[in-house]
Design a protein around this motif. Sequence first.
Motif, short mmCIF file in Angstrom:
data_model
loop_
_atom_site.label_atom_id
_atom_site.label_comp_id
_atom_site.label_asym_id
_atom_site.label_seq_id
_atom_site.Cartn_x
_atom_site.Cartn_y
_atom_site.Cartn_z
N GLY A 62 0.83 -1.18 0.00
CA GLY A 62 0.00 0.00 0.00
C GLY A 62 0.87 1.24 0.00
N VAL A 63 0.22 2.40 -0.08
CA VAL A 63 0.91 3.69 -0.06
C VAL A 63 0.45 4.46 1.17
CG1 VAL A 63 1.36 5.86 -1.26
CG2 VAL A 63 1.10 3.73 -2.58
N HIS A 64 1.37 4.72 2.06
CA HIS A 64 1.13 5.47 3.29
C HIS A 64 0.86 6.94 2.93
CE1 HIS A 64 1.99 7.30 7.19
NE2 HIS A 64 2.07 6.09 7.75
N PRO A 72 4.92 7.29 -8.31
CA PRO A 72 4.87 7.47 -9.77
C PRO A 72 3.42 7.50 -10.26
CG PRO A 72 5.39 5.19 -9.23
CD PRO A 72 5.41 5.94 -7.93
N ALA A 73 3.25 7.97 -11.47
CA ALA A 73 1.90 8.12 -12.02
C ALA A 73 1.17 6.78 -12.13
CB ALA A 73 1.97 8.79 -13.39
N ASP A 74 1.91 5.69 -12.28
CA ASP A 74 1.27 4.39 -12.48
C ASP A 74 1.18 3.56 -11.19
OD1 ASP A 74 3.95 3.79 -12.15
OD2 ASP A 74 3.97 2.23 -13.70
N TRP A 75 1.25 4.21 -10.03
CA TRP A 75 1.25 3.48 -8.75
C TRP A 75 0.00 2.60 -8.62
CZ3 TRP A 75 -2.56 3.63 -5.09
CH2 TRP A 75 -3.50 4.67 -5.19
N ARG A 76 -1.13 3.13 -9.08
CA ARG A 76 -2.39 2.38 -8.95
C ARG A 76 -2.35 1.09 -9.77
NH1 ARG A 76 -7.58 6.16 -8.75
NH2 ARG A 76 -5.80 7.53 -8.57
N VAL A 93 -3.92 -5.01 2.28
CA VAL A 93 -3.59 -3.75 1.61
C VAL A 93 -3.29 -2.73 2.71
CG1 VAL A 93 -4.44 -1.88 0.14
CG2 VAL A 93 -5.02 -4.26 -0.40
N GLY A 94 -2.12 -2.14 2.67
CA GLY A 94 -1.77 -1.20 3.71
C GLY A 94 -0.27 -0.92 3.73
N GLU A 95 0.13 0.06 4.37
CA GLU A 95 -0.57 0.89 5.33
C GLU A 95 -1.17 2.08 4.60
OE1 GLU A 95 0.70 3.48 9.33
OE2 GLU A 95 2.11 2.10 8.40
N ILE A 96 -2.47 2.20 4.66
CA ILE A 96 -3.18 3.26 3.95
C ILE A 96 -3.99 4.07 4.95
CG2 ILE A 96 -3.29 1.80 1.90
CD1 ILE A 96 -6.26 1.39 2.44
N GLN A 114 -9.14 6.22 -1.21
CA GLN A 114 -10.32 5.60 -1.82
C GLN A 114 -9.93 4.59 -2.89
OE1 GLN A 114 -13.13 8.65 -3.06
NE2 GLN A 114 -12.82 9.78 -1.16
N ALA A 115 -8.91 4.91 -3.68
CA ALA A 115 -8.46 3.97 -4.71
C ALA A 115 -7.98 2.66 -4.09
CB ALA A 115 -7.35 4.60 -5.55
N GLN A 116 -7.27 2.77 -2.97
CA GLN A 116 -6.74 1.57 -2.32
C GLN A 116 -7.84 0.78 -1.61
OE1 GLN A 116 -2.33 2.16 -0.99
NE2 GLN A 116 -3.31 4.14 -0.74
N LEU A 117 -8.80 1.48 -1.03
CA LEU A 117 -9.94 0.79 -0.43
C LEU A 117 -10.71 0.02 -1.49
CD1 LEU A 117 -11.53 3.31 2.10
CD2 LEU A 117 -10.25 1.23 2.63
#
Length: 256
Positions: A62-64, A72-76, A93-96, A114-117
């Motif tokens: 995940g992305v804290h 980066p732009a393509d992280w998702r 998924v975490g740590e978000i 929200q994207a990570q959830l």
Amino acid sequence: MKLTDSHCHLDFDRFDPDRDRVIQNAAAKGVQRIVIPGTESHRWPKLHALASLYPGIFYAVGVHPWFLHDEPADWRQQLAERLGQRPAKLVAVGEIGLDAAVDLPMTQQQDFFQAQLRLAADHALPVILHARQTHEPILKQLRRFRPPGGVIHSFSGSLQQAEAYIELGFKLGVSGVITYERAAKTRQVMAQVPLEALVLETDAPDMPLCGCQGQRNEPVRVTDILATLAILRGESEDSIGAATEANVGRLFALPA
């Protein structure tokens, strides 16, 4: 007694000189499993490598919220691909989350969160949540996206907020905060909520316990957190240890 540190940043550089010793020392005291949360996409390969090297290591990606400005732009897309591959020891998924105390726009934090959830819900994975002065907006998004449970890292909110998370199927992370007498509210909450809602964590190398200020925190300190929790709840360490192990095992689908 077997224990799990459900939140330890074992991949951080501060452990590079003696990571083997840290893991062995923890295991010798019963802390046989460690869950490493992800913080930045460039660190995810290291998490996978550590989990592959050590049998008791599991991890999340995940992305804290502290680090989203460097992504980066393509992280998702990267995150979606890793979740799609679903390595055996990737458990969450975490740590978000959201952090009102950092100088980053909340709109940007919400976009990442929200994207990570959404990805966690799509892949039926629990989430590891970072919340600082943001419990209400986080609860709002959890009700919206409905990931399959998770843990609120180092919970220090009110009893009412704790009950709201528990109602959604979440666990509360019990950290070294409870070893400080000044943390009266958190100590009281951890003494009152159902034992089935708790998991143990250190947040090592950060968040040193009372009496250890200025020292690097380590996963072995889970044993001290357990001892303090037992005193606060008036229950035995064995019963709390067994319950929290069952909790974390179910939450992350860890092997017995």
